[in-house]
Design a protein around this motif. Structure first.
Motif, mmCIF file in Angstrom:
data_model
loop_
_atom_site.group_PDB
_atom_site.id
_atom_site.type_symbol
_atom_site.label_atom_id
_atom_site.label_comp_id
_atom_site.label_asym_id
_atom_site.label_seq_id
_atom_site.Cartn_x
_atom_site.Cartn_y
_atom_site.Cartn_z
ATOM 1 N N PRO A 1 -5.865 -0.503 -1.288
ATOM 2 C CA PRO A 1 -6.148 -0.538 -2.728
ATOM 3 C C PRO A 1 -5.427 -1.692 -3.429
ATOM 4 C CG PRO A 1 -5.301 1.618 -2.048
ATOM 5 C CD PRO A 1 -5.170 0.717 -0.877
ATOM 6 N N ASP A 2 -5.906 -2.042 -4.621
ATOM 7 C CA ASP A 2 -5.281 -3.107 -5.407
ATOM 8 C C ASP A 2 -3.885 -2.710 -5.866
ATOM 9 O OD1 ASP A 2 -7.377 -4.813 -5.223
ATOM 10 O OD2 ASP A 2 -8.316 -4.189 -7.107
ATOM 11 N N GLY A 3 -3.012 -3.690 -5.908
ATOM 12 C CA GLY A 3 -1.710 -3.487 -6.538
ATOM 13 C C GLY A 3 -0.707 -2.708 -5.712
ATOM 14 N N VAL A 4 -0.952 -2.542 -4.399
ATOM 15 C CA VAL A 4 0.007 -1.766 -3.606
ATOM 16 C C VAL A 4 0.981 -2.654 -2.839
ATOM 17 C CG1 VAL A 4 -1.509 0.225 -3.386
ATOM 18 C CG2 VAL A 4 -1.549 -1.535 -1.608
ATOM 19 N N GLY A 5 0.796 -3.983 -2.905
ATOM 20 C CA GLY A 5 1.775 -4.869 -2.277
ATOM 21 C C GLY A 5 1.291 -5.556 -1.009
ATOM 22 N N LYS A 6 -0.024 -5.612 -0.802
ATOM 23 C CA LYS A 6 -0.553 -6.257 0.410
ATOM 24 C C LYS A 6 -0.165 -7.733 0.458
ATOM 25 C CE LYS A 6 -4.900 -5.516 -0.596
ATOM 26 N NZ LYS A 6 -4.811 -4.811 -1.888
ATOM 27 N N LYS A 7 -0.370 -8.420 -0.669
ATOM 28 C CA LYS A 7 -0.095 -9.851 -0.681
ATOM 29 C C LYS A 7 1.403 -10.115 -0.578
ATOM 30 C CE LYS A 7 -0.978 -14.115 -3.122
ATOM 31 N NZ LYS A 7 -1.339 -14.752 -4.393
ATOM 32 N N LYS A 8 2.173 -9.262 -1.232
ATOM 33 C CA LYS A 8 3.631 -9.391 -1.166
ATOM 34 C C LYS A 8 4.085 -9.284 0.293
ATOM 35 C CE LYS A 8 7.923 -8.820 -2.918
ATOM 36 N NZ LYS A 8 8.628 -9.475 -3.973
ATOM 37 N N LEU A 9 3.535 -8.303 1.005
ATOM 38 C CA LEU A 9 3.905 -8.159 2.410
ATOM 39 C C LEU A 9 3.416 -9.371 3.209
ATOM 40 C CD1 LEU A 9 5.334 -6.346 4.420
ATOM 41 C CD2 LEU A 9 3.150 -5.333 5.001
ATOM 42 N N GLY A 10 2.245 -9.902 2.830
ATOM 43 C CA GLY A 10 1.731 -11.110 3.471
ATOM 44 C C GLY A 10 2.707 -12.269 3.323
ATOM 45 N N HIS A 11 3.302 -12.392 2.123
ATOM 46 C CA HIS A 11 4.297 -13.444 1.875
ATOM 47 C C HIS A 11 5.499 -13.289 2.787
ATOM 48 C CE1 HIS A 11 2.945 -14.476 -2.445
ATOM 49 N NE2 HIS A 11 2.645 -15.463 -1.633
ATOM 50 N N VAL A 12 5.979 -12.040 2.879
ATOM 51 C CA VAL A 12 7.169 -11.792 3.693
ATOM 52 C C VAL A 12 6.856 -12.069 5.166
ATOM 53 C CG1 VAL A 12 8.851 -10.063 4.424
ATOM 54 C CG2 VAL A 12 8.088 -10.122 2.047
ATOM 55 N N LEU A 13 5.677 -11.635 5.596
ATOM 56 C CA LEU A 13 5.273 -11.882 6.980
ATOM 57 C C LEU A 13 5.186 -13.387 7.245
ATOM 58 C CD1 LEU A 13 4.229 -11.000 9.742
ATOM 59 C CD2 LEU A 13 1.958 -10.712 8.740
ATOM 60 N N ALA A 14 4.615 -14.122 6.291
ATOM 61 C CA ALA A 14 4.523 -15.576 6.444
ATOM 62 C C ALA A 14 5.922 -16.179 6.547
ATOM 63 C CB ALA A 14 3.773 -16.181 5.257
ATOM 64 N N ALA A 15 6.824 -15.725 5.672
ATOM 65 C CA ALA A 15 8.200 -16.235 5.699
ATOM 66 C C ALA A 15 8.834 -15.942 7.054
ATOM 67 C CB ALA A 15 9.011 -15.605 4.571
ATOM 68 N N GLY B 1 -1.844 2.218 2.373
ATOM 69 C CA GLY B 1 -2.190 3.303 1.462
ATOM 70 C C GLY B 1 -1.543 3.040 0.119
ATOM 71 N N THR B 2 -1.448 4.081 -0.690
ATOM 72 C CA THR B 2 -0.785 3.923 -1.977
ATOM 73 C C THR B 2 0.734 3.948 -1.766
ATOM 74 O OG1 THR B 2 -0.945 6.290 -2.271
ATOM 75 C CG2 THR B 2 -2.663 4.947 -3.288
ATOM 76 N N VAL B 3 1.463 3.602 -2.813
ATOM 77 C CA VAL B 3 2.924 3.553 -2.732
ATOM 78 C C VAL B 3 3.482 4.846 -3.331
ATOM 79 C CG1 VAL B 3 4.973 2.235 -3.403
ATOM 80 C CG2 VAL B 3 2.790 1.064 -3.039
ATOM 81 N N PRO B 4 4.457 5.482 -2.655
ATOM 82 C CA PRO B 4 5.029 6.723 -3.205
ATOM 83 C C PRO B 4 5.666 6.476 -4.576
ATOM 84 C CG PRO B 4 5.830 6.310 -0.971
ATOM 85 C CD PRO B 4 5.073 5.097 -1.389
ATOM 86 N N GLU B 5 5.612 7.508 -5.420
ATOM 87 C CA GLU B 5 6.106 7.358 -6.788
ATOM 88 C C GLU B 5 7.556 6.899 -6.863
ATOM 89 O OE1 GLU B 5 3.684 10.512 -9.177
ATOM 90 O OE2 GLU B 5 5.634 10.327 -10.138
ATOM 91 N N ASP B 6 8.405 7.452 -5.975
ATOM 92 C CA ASP B 6 9.826 7.085 -6.081
ATOM 93 C C ASP B 6 10.037 5.610 -5.731
ATOM 94 O OD1 ASP B 6 9.141 7.621 -3.483
ATOM 95 O OD2 ASP B 6 11.109 8.412 -2.923
ATOM 96 N N ALA B 7 9.199 5.075 -4.826
ATOM 97 C CA ALA B 7 9.315 3.647 -4.495
ATOM 98 C C ALA B 7 8.890 2.792 -5.691
ATOM 99 C CB ALA B 7 8.465 3.317 -3.275
ATOM 100 N N ILE B 8 7.868 3.253 -6.407
ATOM 101 C CA ILE B 8 7.423 2.512 -7.602
ATOM 102 C C ILE B 8 8.517 2.534 -8.667
ATOM 103 C CG2 ILE B 8 5.726 2.459 -9.483
ATOM 104 C CD1 ILE B 8 3.635 3.401 -7.555
#
Ligand SMILES: [Zn+2]
Length: 336
Positions: free
Chosen positions: A36-50, A170-177
């Motif tokens: 889903p949108d906004g769950v951090g896929k691209k952010k994780l992509g950045h970290v993986l690239a790094a 999947g979605t991100v747990p509320e406490d992580a948000i």
């Protein structure tokens, strides 16, 4: 921007899986990050690239030349392909964008041992672009890893899907948000409220919070309206206040100012134009035009852009704001 595995909220299983595969050097040359949108896929992509570009054991280490370049968005071996978004037409990734990426990606890496290409909203590729990418995925040239990010997996060609290792989110747990929001300086009570409204999407929680952004836009509009009469006492006062803001808030304020000035240029051409960003304040922007001749707006825009650039560097914000206010005032008041 911080680029560590811990900076990605939630998705513990996916992070663990990736770190294991990386450690064992089993990462395939193409991955598909879906969810889903906004769950951090691209952010994780950045970290993986790094991590792929960092040369150390515990990648990404965060302090080698490669990691520093990634954090500042200047890594010569990291390439991002984004959809074009023009006016109201749908976002699209065209074959030209894929072709120029292919040329770039086939070059020998500069800083690291390989290159990484991240294609965001990969589902925006049109058919020609997809077919062109497919050829590269079938016969990759040189050392390059492709990360395709998408919220709409089914829009991609089966032949592309079959060439990529899937990684679904999947979605991100509320406490992580809540933790992410707290790191952004949002008070606990509001953070919990936003998280509960976010449906497991960090992007949505942040967007909700940023409706506060409307207050910043109003402030920027107010500043423009007062600029022709702004006296030096107000200049010092404003500079002091804004010098206390964090960079993110300032960046947002300057973005609004930049967009409003561009709207004013559009309104010069056509007062009823539907191409402006801020349609809801059209009347107020039109009312400003008599005090802001077109050449003045161009000068102001140049100043705003320069300040936006300098905001990204390690400058003294108070001094930057003083210089900005004085020069903005000069442009408007001396020319008038
Ligand atoms: Zn590193």
């Amino acid at each position: 921007m911080e680029l560590h595995w811990e900076d990605v909220a939630g998705h513990e299983a996916q992070k663990m899986q990736l770190r294991t595969i990386l450690r064992e050097h089993r990462l395939p040359h193409a991955l598909l990050l879906t969810g889903p949108d906004g769950v951090g896929k691209k952010k994780l992509g950045h970290v993986l690239a790094a991590a792929l570009l960092c040369e150390t054991e515990d990648a990404p280490c965060g302090h080698c030349a490669s990691c520093r370049a990634m954090a500042s968005g200047t890594h010569p071996d990291y390439l991002e392909v984004l959809p074009e978004r023009t006016g109201r037409s749908a976002a699209v990734i065209r074959i030209d964008a894929i072709r120029s990426m292919q040329v770039e990606a086939s070059r020998y890496p500069v800083l690291s041992k390989q290159r990484v290409v991240l294609i965001d909203d990969a589902d925006c590729m049109n058919e020609a672009a997809e077919n062109s990418l497919l050829k590269t995925l079938e016969e990759p040239e040189g050392a390059v890893t492709f990360l395709l990010v998408t919220g709409a997996r089914s829009s991609l060609l089966d032949t592309i899907l079959s060439r990529c290792m899937p990684l679904s989110f999947g979605t991100v747990p509320e406490d992580a948000i809540v933790r992410v929001l707290a790191q952004r300086g949002i008070a606990a009570e509001e953070a919990h409220e936003l998280a509960s409204l976010s449906d497991g999407s960090i992007g949505r929680a942040i967007a909700l919070h940023e409706h506060e952004g409307l207050l910043r836009r109003d402030d920027a509009l107010d500043f423009l309206a007062k600029l022709p009469q702004l006296d030096m006492t107000s200049v010092w006062k404003r500079s002091q206040e804004m010098g206390e803001f964090d960079r993110e808030t300032l960046s947002e304020w300057f973005l609004y100012l930049n967009m409003m000035l561009r709207d004013m240029l559009v309104l010069y051409e056509d007062g009823g134009s539907s191409l402006i960003y801020h349609k809801d304040i059209r009347a107020r922007l039109l009312a400003l035009l008599p005090s802001f001749p077109e050449p003045v707006i161009f000068s102001l825009l140049a100043l705003v852009r320069e300040t936006q650039r300098r905001l990204q560097s390690n400058v003294n914000l108070r001094l930057l704001m003083e210089g900005f206010h004085i020069r903005m005032r000069d442009v408007v008041q001396i020319r008038n």
